[in-house]
Design a protein around this motif. Sequence first.
Motif, PDB file in Angstrom:
ATOM      1  N   GLN A  15       9.291  -0.450  11.500  1.00  0.00           N
ATOM      2  CA  GLN A  15       9.274   1.084  11.198  1.00  0.00           C
ATOM      3  C   GLN A  15      10.290   1.490  10.331  1.00  0.00           C
ATOM      4  OE1 GLN A  15       9.454  -0.670  14.182  1.00  0.00           O
ATOM      5  NE2 GLN A  15       7.171  -0.169  15.218  1.00  0.00           N
ATOM      6  N   TYR A  16      11.443   1.126  10.545  1.00  0.00           N
ATOM      7  CA  TYR A  16      12.490   1.250   9.508  1.00  0.00           C
ATOM      8  C   TYR A  16      12.168   1.069   7.992  1.00  0.00           C
ATOM      9  CZ  TYR A  16      15.607   3.075  13.077  1.00  0.00           C
ATOM     10  OH  TYR A  16      16.009   3.768  14.158  1.00  0.00           O
ATOM     11  N   SER A  17      11.740  -0.463   8.013  1.00  0.00           N
ATOM     12  CA  SER A  17      11.415  -1.058   6.733  1.00  0.00           C
ATOM     13  C   SER A  17      10.304  -0.091   5.907  1.00  0.00           C
ATOM     14  CB  SER A  17      10.932  -2.339   6.601  1.00  0.00           C
ATOM     15  OG  SER A  17      11.938  -3.131   7.301  1.00  0.00           O
ATOM     16  N   ILE A  18       9.329   0.338   6.642  1.00  0.00           N
ATOM     17  CA  ILE A  18       8.208   1.170   6.103  1.00  0.00           C
ATOM     18  C   ILE A  18       8.724   2.334   5.581  1.00  0.00           C
ATOM     19  CG2 ILE A  18       6.947   1.931   8.100  1.00  0.00           C
ATOM     20  CD1 ILE A  18       5.103   0.514   5.217  1.00  0.00           C
ATOM     21  N   VAL A  19       9.390   2.932   6.498  1.00  0.00           N
ATOM     22  CA  VAL A  19       9.952   4.441   6.036  1.00  0.00           C
ATOM     23  C   VAL A  19      10.906   4.371   4.582  1.00  0.00           C
ATOM     24  CG1 VAL A  19      11.754   6.113   6.756  1.00  0.00           C
ATOM     25  CG2 VAL A  19       9.969   5.459   8.226  1.00  0.00           C
ATOM     26  N   PHE A  20      11.565   3.165   4.537  1.00  0.00           N
ATOM     27  CA  PHE A  20      12.748   3.058   3.612  1.00  0.00           C
ATOM     28  C   PHE A  20      11.866   2.586   2.329  1.00  0.00           C
ATOM     29  CE2 PHE A  20      15.934   2.207   6.996  1.00  0.00           C
ATOM     30  CZ  PHE A  20      16.525   3.893   6.936  1.00  0.00           C
ATOM     31  N   SER A  78       8.987   3.366   1.575  1.00  0.00           N
ATOM     32  CA  SER A  78       8.399   4.558   1.060  1.00  0.00           C
ATOM     33  C   SER A  78       9.148   5.527   0.444  1.00  0.00           C
ATOM     34  CB  SER A  78       7.372   5.116   2.337  1.00  0.00           C
ATOM     35  OG  SER A  78       6.608   4.284   2.650  1.00  0.00           O
ATOM     36  N   LEU A  79      10.114   5.850   0.972  1.00  0.00           N
ATOM     37  CA  LEU A  79      11.392   6.693   0.353  1.00  0.00           C
ATOM     38  C   LEU A  79      11.802   5.980  -0.882  1.00  0.00           C
ATOM     39  CD1 LEU A  79      13.272   7.802   3.596  1.00  0.00           C
ATOM     40  CD2 LEU A  79      11.616   9.213   2.064  1.00  0.00           C
ATOM     41  N   PHE A  80      12.179   4.798  -1.120  1.00  0.00           N
ATOM     42  CA  PHE A  80      12.563   4.209  -2.318  1.00  0.00           C
ATOM     43  C   PHE A  80      11.328   4.521  -3.411  1.00  0.00           C
ATOM     44  CE2 PHE A  80      11.800   0.395  -4.980  1.00  0.00           C
ATOM     45  CZ  PHE A  80      12.862   0.655  -5.709  1.00  0.00           C
ATOM     46  N   HIS A  81       9.980   4.273  -2.949  1.00  0.00           N
ATOM     47  CA  HIS A  81       9.065   4.428  -3.977  1.00  0.00           C
ATOM     48  C   HIS A  81       8.741   5.829  -4.566  1.00  0.00           C
ATOM     49  CE1 HIS A  81       7.566   0.476  -4.966  1.00  0.00           C
ATOM     50  NE2 HIS A  81       7.770   0.279  -3.716  1.00  0.00           N
ATOM     51  N   LEU A  82       9.072   6.940  -3.369  1.00  0.00           N
ATOM     52  CA  LEU A  82       9.160   7.892  -3.686  1.00  0.00           C
ATOM     53  C   LEU A  82      10.066   8.700  -4.578  1.00  0.00           C
ATOM     54  CD1 LEU A  82       7.385  10.889  -2.813  1.00  0.00           C
ATOM     55  CD2 LEU A  82       8.984  11.097  -1.100  1.00  0.00           C
ATOM     56  N   THR A  83      11.180   8.256  -4.507  1.00  0.00           N
ATOM     57  CA  THR A  83      12.553   8.637  -5.048  1.00  0.00           C
ATOM     58  C   THR A  83      12.907   7.853  -6.362  1.00  0.00           C
ATOM     59  OG1 THR A  83      14.105   7.833  -3.731  1.00  0.00           O
ATOM     60  CG2 THR A  83      13.472  10.145  -3.053  1.00  0.00           C
ATOM     61  N   GLY A  84      12.653   6.612  -6.192  1.00  0.00           N
ATOM     62  CA  GLY A  84      13.410   5.604  -7.234  1.00  0.00           C
ATOM     63  C   GLY A  84      12.494   5.692  -8.494  1.00  0.00           C
ATOM     64  N   VAL A  85      11.441   6.391  -8.817  1.00  0.00           N
ATOM     65  CA  VAL A  85      10.533   6.309  -9.880  1.00  0.00           C
ATOM     66  C   VAL A  85      10.462   7.638 -10.466  1.00  0.00           C
ATOM     67  CG1 VAL A  85       9.037   4.454  -9.031  1.00  0.00           C
ATOM     68  CG2 VAL A  85       8.566   6.936  -8.488  1.00  0.00           C
ATOM     69  N   TRP A  86      11.469   8.744 -10.406  1.00  0.00           N
ATOM     70  CA  TRP A  86      11.497   9.853 -11.287  1.00  0.00           C
ATOM     71  C   TRP A  86      11.984   9.666 -12.630  1.00  0.00           C
ATOM     72  CZ3 TRP A  86      14.524  12.807  -7.151  1.00  0.00           C
ATOM     73  CH2 TRP A  86      14.116  13.215  -5.959  1.00  0.00           C
ATOM     74  N   THR A  87      12.403   8.649 -13.096  1.00  0.00           N
ATOM     75  CA  THR A  87      13.451   8.477 -14.329  1.00  0.00           C
ATOM     76  C   THR A  87      12.163   8.456 -15.534  1.00  0.00           C
ATOM     77  OG1 THR A  87      13.384   6.185 -14.156  1.00  0.00           O
ATOM     78  CG2 THR A  87      15.336   7.396 -13.502  1.00  0.00           C
ATOM     79  N   PRO A  88      11.274   7.812 -15.527  1.00  0.00           N
ATOM     80  CA  PRO A  88      10.432   7.869 -16.987  1.00  0.00           C
ATOM     81  C   PRO A  88       9.591   9.477 -16.927  1.00  0.00           C
ATOM     82  CG  PRO A  88       9.543   6.198 -15.498  1.00  0.00           C
ATOM     83  CD  PRO A  88      10.842   6.916 -14.780  1.00  0.00           C
ATOM     84  N   LEU A 123       0.667  -1.253   0.332  1.00  0.00           N
ATOM     85  CA  LEU A 123      -0.022   0.070   0.013  1.00  0.00           C
ATOM     86  C   LEU A 123       0.780   1.285  -0.139  1.00  0.00           C
ATOM     87  CD1 LEU A 123      -2.847   1.193   0.242  1.00  0.00           C
ATOM     88  CD2 LEU A 123      -2.768   0.888   2.673  1.00  0.00           C
ATOM     89  N   ALA A 124       1.763   1.221   0.819  1.00  0.00           N
ATOM     90  CA  ALA A 124       2.669   2.436   0.903  1.00  0.00           C
ATOM     91  C   ALA A 124       3.435   2.641  -0.553  1.00  0.00           C
ATOM     92  CB  ALA A 124       3.689   2.227   1.959  1.00  0.00           C
ATOM     93  N   GLY A 125       3.783   1.640  -1.024  1.00  0.00           N
ATOM     94  CA  GLY A 125       4.558   1.635  -2.393  1.00  0.00           C
ATOM     95  C   GLY A 125       3.569   2.152  -3.459  1.00  0.00           C
ATOM     96  N   GLY A 126       2.455   1.839  -3.328  1.00  0.00           N
ATOM     97  CA  GLY A 126       1.396   2.374  -4.310  1.00  0.00           C
ATOM     98  C   GLY A 126       1.283   3.781  -4.252  1.00  0.00           C
ATOM     99  N   ILE A 127       0.967   4.331  -2.905  1.00  0.00           N
ATOM    100  CA  ILE A 127       0.910   5.830  -2.740  1.00  0.00           C
ATOM    101  C   ILE A 127       1.955   6.322  -2.816  1.00  0.00           C
ATOM    102  CG2 ILE A 127       0.531   7.411  -1.029  1.00  0.00           C
ATOM    103  CD1 ILE A 127      -1.501   4.926   0.397  1.00  0.00           C
ATOM    104  N   PHE A 128       3.196   6.070  -2.491  1.00  0.00           N
ATOM    105  CA  PHE A 128       4.539   6.939  -2.660  1.00  0.00           C
ATOM    106  C   PHE A 128       4.962   6.727  -4.109  1.00  0.00           C
ATOM    107  CE2 PHE A 128       4.133   6.668   1.918  1.00  0.00           C
ATOM    108  CZ  PHE A 128       4.593   8.340   2.379  1.00  0.00           C
TER     109      PHE A 128
END
Length: 196
Positions: free
Chosen positions: A70-75, A77-87, A18-23
Amino acid sequence: LLLEWKEFTKEQIISFQLAGGIFGTAGAFLGGVLGDYFSHLPHGRIGVALVSVLLGILFYGLFLFSETYQYSIVFISLFHLTGVWTPAAALRPICADLAQNQSERAQIVAAWVLLEKTSSSIFGAPLVGYLTKRLFDENIMLSNEEKARVLARNMFLLSTLFWGICAFFFLLMGRAERDRKLLPNKGYIQMTNSRV
């Protein structure tokens, strides 16, 4: 499998998705905004894509090796927020610049999607599974924590290899973009050829 070996509950695993989809959705929008914002700079779009790849490697690695929920959900989420900018930041705008009409653009996108899906099917989960299986001897009993560490390491090394290749090609694209901007535009070339 990794999350189960880390003894996360099914509800926690669903929360990662869910966090991956939203972020991921917010990250794609943010990537487009950043790409447009930095497009006036030399290598602006390519720079945003490179930052995305590097942040993706960092946050994915931190997610893989984090021990607590807690760390896993934060990281993740940050991965999905920043790792998808390229397209949105670089690939689609550059594709639009390269194509002269809608048909060419459609052909480029079709080839791009075909290459992306085929390579992920070949090099993704099957390769990680193969490498991890080779590390586990059937006669050795490992705890789930040890299995999770081995799998996380293999996933990180494999993903970093391919993201490194991605970063290399973005560096080449940055050079090609610079060279393309140095060329005179088509109207100038046609005008000079007609005078000769």
